[in-house]
Design an enzyme around this catalytic site. Structure first.
Site, PDB file in Angstrom:
ATOM      1  N   LYS B  82       0.973  -4.907  -5.715  1.00 36.40           N
ATOM      2  CA  LYS B  82       0.070  -3.798  -5.387  1.00 36.40           C
ATOM      3  C   LYS B  82      -1.353  -4.294  -5.604  1.00 36.40           C
ATOM      4  O   LYS B  82      -1.621  -5.020  -6.581  1.00 36.40           O
ATOM      5  CB  LYS B  82       0.386  -2.619  -6.307  1.00 36.40           C
ATOM      6  CG  LYS B  82      -0.400  -1.349  -6.013  1.00 36.40           C
ATOM      7  CD  LYS B  82       0.023  -0.227  -6.962  1.00 36.40           C
ATOM      8  CE  LYS B  82      -0.646   1.091  -6.645  1.00 36.40           C
ATOM      9  NZ  LYS B  82      -0.187   2.178  -7.549  1.00 36.40           N
ATOM     10  N   SER B 157       1.185   6.526  -5.073  1.00 38.58           N
ATOM     11  CA  SER B 157       0.169   5.660  -4.504  1.00 38.58           C
ATOM     12  C   SER B 157       0.671   4.270  -4.101  1.00 38.58           C
ATOM     13  O   SER B 157       0.049   3.623  -3.254  1.00 38.58           O
ATOM     14  CB  SER B 157      -0.975   5.506  -5.494  1.00 38.58           C
ATOM     15  OG  SER B 157      -0.554   4.797  -6.642  1.00 38.58           O
ATOM     16  N   SER B 181       3.685   7.263  -9.132  1.00 37.50           N
ATOM     17  CA  SER B 181       3.236   6.364  -8.068  1.00 37.50           C
ATOM     18  C   SER B 181       4.158   5.186  -7.772  1.00 37.50           C
ATOM     19  O   SER B 181       3.940   4.476  -6.788  1.00 37.50           O
ATOM     20  CB  SER B 181       1.843   5.825  -8.391  1.00 37.50           C
ATOM     21  OG  SER B 181       0.873   6.770  -8.047  1.00 37.50           O
TER      22      SER B 181
END
Lengths: 97, 489
Positions: B82, B157, B181
């Protein structure tokens, strides 16, 4: 609280150091007003005798071994700075003459 | 593409193939790059991929293996990051314009551990800007699309991390989970995603959103793979003072031990209105399965459930407004060209560099912490957080894990919730309290809806009890393997 007066968006945006356009101000004021209304659930709660939680598993007095370690070299640390000179970050003048 | 291609294999299978000499890390990494070239234009999971660097790492892994010097079972297996986890000399944008040109000068601890284990650390994965959002629509670089239906969001997210695994662009990725997330996008994309106990994985080198809630965790297609990745990234780190000094069990070895049937708690507050009928039907089947293998289920109560969203948004935005103060146009972000004095540098750089949701949350957080409101919002929320923790403590005196859906609905369409912050916040209703209590949680895929969208179940475990949580999750997953289904792309 939230139902008494709307959030003073100019004051809070300044606290957050974020410049907003007039359009953003009116949109966020409305949206954040709705969010604050949603937060009212918290106001009805009896928490007088409850201790606050800052961390789920708090650790206290976390010490590291007192051994020297190499830090980031200055050149590396400055690589992402928007403006730098003589191994320092350049900023607009902050002291008035 | 042949079904025998490395991209359709789990990390565990790739590890065995590498050890058996039937594939090389260069083969795997090249197949991954080819797959990204073939499908990422549609999916847009990746913000950046340094192909040359990935192949160099793969070559180094193959050379080690040839000399009999492999470092771990993951040596040679690619792992995507990420774009909030620092990898030395690679970009880190946090999907924000303000960090458009940033390159990390050091490795996050999880990255150092992966490199020490020989993994091929490759690719920067899309997210909601600074991890604030539940759909990946808040990325300054355009949204990621759900590989199961390109008109739907992948969740967020960590939507890039979940979509990349679902689209078989990379077998393993890391994400971060502050209120769901990792688990919510894993659920919406039909893969496994796990948030470890707070303190289990070092946050050093993770761009901070809400420091008392953030944890890094794995995405994979199976629970077995999640265990393999988790045991490498976990462990105490002196560079993160909230990292917990505890032994890291050998999770993947422990999965192989047969475990006794356990007791699962079903919180009645989670099974109320708001849950999609197909999600409920799917969870009912999961419950039936666990009963069929001897597990007991028990209705439990978490009475503070309806407080979790307001408590979370007060605490998370307050912490975010402090954490994001560092993006000030001075040291390592872009600086507004209109800035004439010091205050201008802050306000104009942030006004230009941040997207709408980040601005909203920083302003809300500043408000919750401001003079006259601190006691009413922040302190109150911290006290309510204690009540939420105590609810879980009571329940865990009676059960081994809690079973819930991960998300109230399957993936939603683009634009459906993006103009209404509260409706977006409610999509995290089942995952948020886990972060407030610091507990580990895992989302495991448990089937597809009638329109072909993945549904996920969530298991919440006791603190630092990842080993049992993984065993319970694996008891279902190894017999169903929904995460191994491949979407048509």
């Amino acid at each position: 609280m939230s139902d008494e007066t709307p959030m003073d968006i100019d004051y809070v945006a300044n606290l957050a150091r974020i410049e907003l356009s007039d359009e953003e101000k009116s949109t966020y004021q409305k949206q954040l007003g709705d969010v604050l209304k949603y937060f009212d659930k918290l106001q009805q709660l009896d928490v007088e005798k409850v201790e606050p939680t800052a961390h789920a598993f708090p650790r206290h007095n976390v010490w590291d071994k007192d051994e020297p370690r190499t830090g980031l070299p200055v050149k590396e640390a400055l690589k992402n700075a928007p403006q730098s000179r003589q191994d320092q970050v350049v900023v607009p003048k902050v002291i008035e003459e | 593409m042949s079904n025998n291609s490395p991209i359709f294999k789990t990390a565990t299978e790739l590890s065995q193939d590498l050890q058996g000499g039937t594939v090389t890390s260069v083969d795997i990494t090249q197949a991954m790059i080819d797959r990204i070239d073939a499908v990422d234009e549609q999916v847009h999971a990746f913000l950046h991929i340094d192909k040359e660097d990935a192949l160099d790492q793969a070559k180094a892994s193959d050379d080690r293996r040839a000399k009999g010097e492999s470092l771990s079972p993951l040596d040679g297996v690619p792992v995507g990051m990420k774009d909030v986890i620092a990898v030395k000399d690679q970009p880190l944008t946090a999907a924000s314009k303000i960090l458009e040109n940033y390159r990390s000068p050091y490795d996050a601890t999880v990255v150092r551990k992966l490199k020490d284990a020989g993994a091929v650390v490759a690719g920067r994965l899309n997210l909601d800007e600074f991890a604030m959002g539940s759909s990946t629509e808040n990325s300054a670089y355009g949204p990621t699309r759900n590989p199961w239906n390109l008109e739907c969001v992948p969740g967020g997210s960590s939507g890039g991390s979940s979509a990349a695994v679902a689209a078989r662009e990379v077998p393993l990725t890391l994400g971060s989970d502050t209120g769901g997330s990792i688990r919510q996008p894993a659920s919406l994309c039909g893969v496994v995603g796990m948030k470890p106990t707070y303190g289990m994985v070092s946050r050093y080198g993770l761009a901070a959103f809400a420091s008392s809630l953030d944890q890094i965790g794995p995405f994979s297609t199976t629970v077995e793979d999640a265990a393999l990745l988790l045991e490498i990234i976990s462990g105490h780190d002196s560079l993160d003072s909230t990292s917990y000094p505890t032994e890291v069990p050998n999770y993947s070895a422990e999965l192989k031990n047969s475990s006794e049937p356990k007791v699962l708690g079903l919180p009645k507050e989670f099974f109320g209105p708001g849950m999609d009928d197909e999600v409920r039907a799917s969870i009912d089947q999961v419950i039936e399965y666990y009963r069929s293998i001897g597990y007991q289920t028990k209705e439990v109560s978490l009475p503070t459930t309806d407080l979790s969203i307001p408590v979370y948004y007060v605490i998370a935005t307050a912490e975010a407004s402090s954490n994001l103060a560092r993006y000030d146009g001075i040291r390592y972000t872009s600086r507004s060209e209109r800035a004439e004095n010091a205050i201008d540098v802050y306000a104009k750089s942030r006004g230009e560099g941040f997207g709408a949701e980040v601005k909203r949350r920083c302003i809300l957080g500043a408000y919750a912490l401001s003079s006259g409101y601190y006691d009413a919002y922040y302190l109150r929320a911290q006290k309510a957080r204690t009540l939420i923790r105590q609810d879980f403590e009571k329940v865990f005196a009676e059960v081994d894990a809690i079973l819930t859906p991960t998300s109230p609905t399957p993936a939603f369409k683009f634009g459906e919730k993006s103009e209404d912050p509260i409706s977006m916040y409610l999509s995290d209703v089942y995952t948020i309290s886990t972060n407030l209590a610091g507990l580990p949680g895992i989302s495991v895929p448990c089937g597809l809806s009638s329109s072909g969208l993945p549904i996920g179940m969530q298991l919440i475990g006791k603190a630092f009890d990842e080993s049992n949580l993984l065993q319970i999750a694996n008891a279902y997953d190894r017999e169903h393997l929904h995460g191994r289904q491949v979407p048509n792309l």
